[in-house]
Scaffold this active site. Structure first.
Site: not given
Ligand SMILES: Cc1ncc(C[n+]2csc(CCOP(=O)(O)OP(=O)(O)O)c2C)c(N)n1
Length: 665
Positions: A27, A262, A413, A475
């Protein structure tokens, strides 16, 4: 000539785009977008010593948007941590110190594993709580020996995740003035421009939590960033969110500002164009000496740590007992005589032979162990009265008085467990946090992260089966215990009475390399008699609780609330002339780690007639009973009725165990 801030930031950009290209995955967008913010923070504010990543009073830095891992690897490399350029060249490769997401324990200076979005910020909140509470417990006039900031970078993804609400809300309530978060407001997530799915008024949201919000900061303007950080540090009673407008992939002429950069390599053509745009004429992984010199924090870091060391020596002279205790706690060592005192308590629990719910037995253990260990930092997600987590010395922490030993986490939690992980990583505390076993699922991934990172936190779960009764199937856990047992490096315990509960607590507190899940009943349970050898074998996770003369015809294996009915069943079966052994198995993972000889002595291979008994999903037990055995347990959801009625209705009874044993051939 010294390098400009932009040139220094461009080193991060170049390393990030080149490493992602070399790995052909990763990334580049976030590191390139946040490079200017990182440069100002790390060059002008971070109190750290690359020569000693474990310096206790270092500022903590958490990259909650962990997919941008090349940002932190670049920072650690450039400032002088033991992370040579070869490691960056090997980004995302087997056995490198630069895995795809920052993993705790790989590169020096990575404070926590991040990647599952939202959890990094929960860890940062935990670290800030740990700092504030440790400072309140140990600092003395003129001796602020615990005094550091926690900085957290986060993106839109972290803010969309629900856990960010849980923990940022609590951070506001607790007035964590030394927590500073930087929102990478680039308007982009994986699927594109976020307007279609993320339109919150984030500044208003954080103001509502009680944070100081510094809005509309140009994340590419070093002066604006510097001013914002100064304002953040000046506000000591509230956490601060700095909202940084940035361009994702800054420097990439054709891909910046779009989700194209990204999570994919920019491509060689675009990297070439970015080099020109950034005026960065150097080859991949080639950093000029003056850029290294501009970043190098080794000498300044050593000076900072040395100043603190001198302060600590003076603290030791003036407050020797406090200094010794703080040193012990930061090292994670148990108090002197811990084992001896714990064993005396275990023996006392055995001798008392009280018929109590194991959650009550757990409270008795907490009373003993938390009194012995001031580093125990307890808590519950709004179920203290049910989880029985309060002891006589409980003192809640608050914004005004953070010196306590208990966190009222509220109904959060997942947030609780993420915060506990941050506290555990910070050091100085042994956190436990409680909820109903059913709701471990809300927090599941934070428990997994504790296991992955090897943090010895203690997750306390009560109301562990249909035996909890009237609250009904929502539960009543069925598959949850198996789920915990399947988690690598998690020690799961389901004790059957006071003595087993005391052993489980002791074992959890003695662990240094991973977490424990302690599972307790709501309903009362009979105390089991044990001789000295049996009592000492509880710690092996499984042992012979009741035996027959000679080789058994059948072995009954049970845990927790089902040990009582299994012993009853064994008595009934013995009366009919059957040779029966009862094995109590409070922790399967601990039992599995015993040597083959011990395991064979408990579960001899020659005895194939076996019944496992547990008011939880039957499937887990087949590895212990084999194809010739059977399981008395659950394979459907529960019902709403008094617990005793349900146990009968679902055939978790001594009679059912007798029938199952007799049915084996
Ligand atoms: C809990 C979780 N869900 C999904 C992902 C997959 N994922 C990685 S980055 C991302 C998008 C993040 O967007 P942003 O925080 O705006 O990052 P940017 O595009 O600016 O680098 C996703 C959905 C993850 N790493 N963790």
């Amino acid at each position: 000539m010294s390098s400009t801030r932009r040139e220094l930031a461009n080193a991060i950009r170049a390393l990030s785009m080149d490493a992602v290209q070399q790995a052909n995955s990763g990334h580049p967008g976030a590191p390139m977008g946040m490079a200017d913010i990182a440069q100002v923070l790390w060059a002008d504010h971070m109190q750290h010593n690359p020569g000693n990543p474990d310096w206790a009073n270092r500022d903590r830095f958490v990259l909650s948007n962990g997919h941008g891992s090349m940002l932190i690897y670049s920072l650690l490399h450039l400032t002088g941590y033991a992370l040579p350029i070869e490691e960056l060249r090997n980004f995302r490769q087997l056995h490198s110190k630069t895995p795809g997401h920052p993993e705790y324990g790989y590169a020096p200076g990575v404070e926590t594993t991040t990647g599952p979005l939202g959890q990094g910020v929960s860890n940062a909140v935990g670290m800030a709580i740990a700092e504030k509470t440790l400072a309140a417990q140990f600092n003395q006039p003129n001796f602020d020996v615990v005094d550091h900031f926690t900085y957290c970078f986060l993106g839109d993804g972290c803010l969309m995740e629900g856990i960010s609400h849980e923990v940022c809300s609590l951070a506001g309530t607790l007035g964590l003035g030394k927590l500073v978060a930087f929102w990478d407001d680039n308007g982009i997530s994986i699927d594109g421009h976020v307007e279609g799915w993320f339109t919150d008024n984030t500044p208003a949201r954080f103001e509502a939590y009680g944070w100081q919000v510094i809005a509309n900061v140009d994340g590419h303007d070093p002066q604006a960033i510097a001013d914002a950080i100064a304002a953040a540090k000046a506000e000591t009673s509230k956490p601060t969110l700095i909202c940084c407008k940035t361009i994702i992939g800054f420097g990439s002429p054709n891909k910046s500002g779009s989700h194209d950069c990204h999570g994919a390599p920019l491509g060689l053509e675009e990297i070439k164009a970015a080099r020109e745009f950034l005026n960065w004429p150097y080859a991949p992984f080639d950093i000029p000496a003056d850029i290294y010199a501009g970043w190098d924090a080794k000498a300044s870091g050593a000076v900072k740590e040395q100043a603190w060391n001198e302060k600590f020596v003076a603290y030791q002279q003036t407050h020797p007992e406090l200094a010794a205790e703080l040193t012990r706690r930061l090292a994670g060592d148990l108090p002197a005589n811990f084992a001896e005192k714990a064993d005396a308590f275990i023996q006392e629990s055995q001798d008392k032979s009280e018929n109590v719910a194991s959650r009550k037995a757990s409270q008795n253990s907490i009373e003993t162990f938390a009194t012995l260990m001031p580093e125990v930092l307890g808590g519950s997600a709004d179920l203290a009265g049910s989880n029985l987590t309060i002891w006589s010395g409980t003192k809640g922490i608050s914004a005004e008085d953070p010196s306590g030993n208990y966190i009222y986490y509220g109904v959060r939690e997942f947030g609780m467990c993420g915060i506990m992980n941050g506290i555990g990583l910070h050091g100085g505390f042994r956190p436990f946090g409680a909820t109903f076993l059913m709701f471990m699922e809300y927090a599941r991934n934070a428990v997994r992260m504790a296991s992955l990172m090897g943090i010895p936190n203690i997750f306390v779960y009560t109301h562990d089966s249909i035996g909890q009764g009237e609250d009904g199937p929502t539960h009543q856990p069925i598959e949850q215990i198996a789920n915990l047992r399947l988690t690598p490096n998690l020690a799961t315990w389901r004790p059957c009475d006071g003595a087993e509960t005391a052993v489980a607590w002791k074992s959890a507190l003695e662990r240094k390399d991973g977490p424990s899940a302690l599972i307790f009943s709501r309903q009362g349970l009979p105390a089991q008699p044990r001789n000295a050898q049996q009592l000492s074998h509880v710690a092996k996770g499984g042992y012979v609780l009741k035996d027959c003369v000679g080789s058994p015809d059948v072995i009954l294996i049970a845990t927790g609330s089902e040990v009582g009915i299994t012993v009853e069943a064994a008595e009934q079966l013995s009366d009919t002339g059957m040779a029966v052994r009862v094995v109590s198995m409070p922790s399967t993972s601990v039992f599995d780690k015993q040597d083959a000889e011990y395991r064979e002595s408990v579960l001899p291979r020659s005895v194939t007639k076996r019944v496992a008994v547990e008011a939880a999903h039957v499937d887990f037990w087949h590895k212990y009973v084999g194809l010739g055995g059977t399981v008395v347990g659950m394979s459907t959801f529960g019902e709403s009725a008094p617990g005793a009625v349900l146990l009968k209705y679902f055939d978790i009874t001594a009679e059912a165990v007798v029938k199952a044993a007799k049915g084996l051939n």
